[in-house]
Write an enzyme that holds these catalytic residues in place. Structure first.
Site, mmCIF file in Angstrom:
data_model
loop_
_atom_site.group_PDB
_atom_site.id
_atom_site.type_symbol
_atom_site.label_atom_id
_atom_site.label_comp_id
_atom_site.label_asym_id
_atom_site.label_seq_id
_atom_site.Cartn_x
_atom_site.Cartn_y
_atom_site.Cartn_z
ATOM 1 N N GLU A 59 0.762 -1.071 0.070
ATOM 2 C CA GLU A 59 0.104 0.031 0.072
ATOM 3 C C GLU A 59 0.954 1.283 -0.186
ATOM 4 O OE1 GLU A 59 -3.245 1.851 3.247
ATOM 5 O OE2 GLU A 59 -2.856 -0.277 3.060
ATOM 6 N N ASP A 70 -4.148 10.255 9.115
ATOM 7 C CA ASP A 70 -3.105 9.717 9.552
ATOM 8 C C ASP A 70 -2.800 10.540 10.882
ATOM 9 O OD1 ASP A 70 -2.762 8.157 7.357
ATOM 10 O OD2 ASP A 70 -1.967 9.739 5.828
#
Length: 277
Positions: A59, A70
């Site tokens: 990924e 994130d």
């Protein structure tokens, strides 16, 4: 195997890999890294190292100035990549170099601003040309993804959508109908990061997703170590690990990253997947 003279579409390579593993009673390790961290060449080496160490899907995260899901570890890596000048063209070049040398399917985790700026049609075409199998777009709900779905279908790449613990059955149905490749089951509502324990309810979420699709279901966000990855592999088709790998790369270099990937892969592969039970 494709018939003579035919070639599998990128999405079919991804789905085929995951479904073969499921039929063999093995869960998958989906390993995330930030493109351009610690630098562009170093990130290419990192992805190759994870593939060699047993990752089943890679990924690739293009750096983005506003990474909504994130946490601080990945945000610092993203900032370093942006400061070094890494842009989407560089990421697509990296993916092309990566897919030329590894058989592991590659997907991007990319925010929709980057897709929209490029244009869904151009972005999907460039993904396929670079050898990527699809893209996870975490901030795009399936109900609003018409242009992206059309472009992804035209170029044979997988549009991967997220299922969250708060998703209604209607949303899960939409995710199941729109997704190709695999469904990304979000183990935590928070941002990515290390967790002392898996979020409560993730096993139930995976079961709810399965009521709406027969695609593989991989779970991530907060899967921090081999023990947690193995726990996910007991009920999901794959464990997605990001923050722990990015942190290990920063602290231990390629050797440390390779060691952790080997440990995670062994844990996930040993436990097996729900198909064998």
């Amino acid at each position: 195997m494709p018939e003579r003279g035919t070639t599998l579409a990128p999405v079919e390579r991804l789905e085929g890999r995951l479904r073969r593993m499921r039929s063999q009673g093995r869960a998958a390790l989906v390993a995330y890294g930030v493109a351009g961290y610690p630098d562009l060449a170093g990130s290419l080496d990192a992805f190759r190292a994870m593939a060699d160490a047993g990752a089943d899907v890679l990924e690739v995260g293009p750096p983005f100035s506003d990474p909504l899901i994130d946490g601080p570890v990945i945000q610092r890596a993203v900032t370093a990549a942006l400061d070094a000048g890494t842009r989407l063209d560089d990421v697509l070049g990296l993916v092309a170099d990566l897919t030329a040398g590894v058989e592991v399917p590659v997907v991007l985790l990319v925010y929709y601003n980057l897709v929209a700026h490029r244009g869904p049609e151009r972005f999907a075409a460039e993904l396929a040309a670079a050898g990527a199998c699809g893209a996870i777009v975490p901030d795009l709900p399936p109900e609003e993804a018409g242009e992206w779905l059309a472009a992804a279908g035209e170029h044979g790449v997988a549009p991967v959508f997220l299922a969250a613990p708060t998703s209604t059955e209607r949303r899960l149905q939409a995710v199941g109908e729109a997704t190709r490749g695999f469904v990304y089951a979000q183990a935590s509502l928070g941002v990515t990061g290390l967790r002392a324990a898996l979020a409560a309810g993730i096993e139930g979420l995976v079961a709810r997703v399965r009521a709406h699709t027969d695609l593989p279901v991989c779970a991530g966000i907060g899967v921090s170590n081999a023990e947690q990855a193995a726990a996910v592999a007991r009920f999901a088709d794959g464990a997605i690990v990001g923050t722990a790998l990015v942190r290990r790369l920063g602290e231990g270099g390629l050797d440390g990253l390779r060691d952790l990937t080997t440990e995670l892969a062994a844990a996930v592969h040993t436990v097996g997947s729900p198909a064998e039970r």
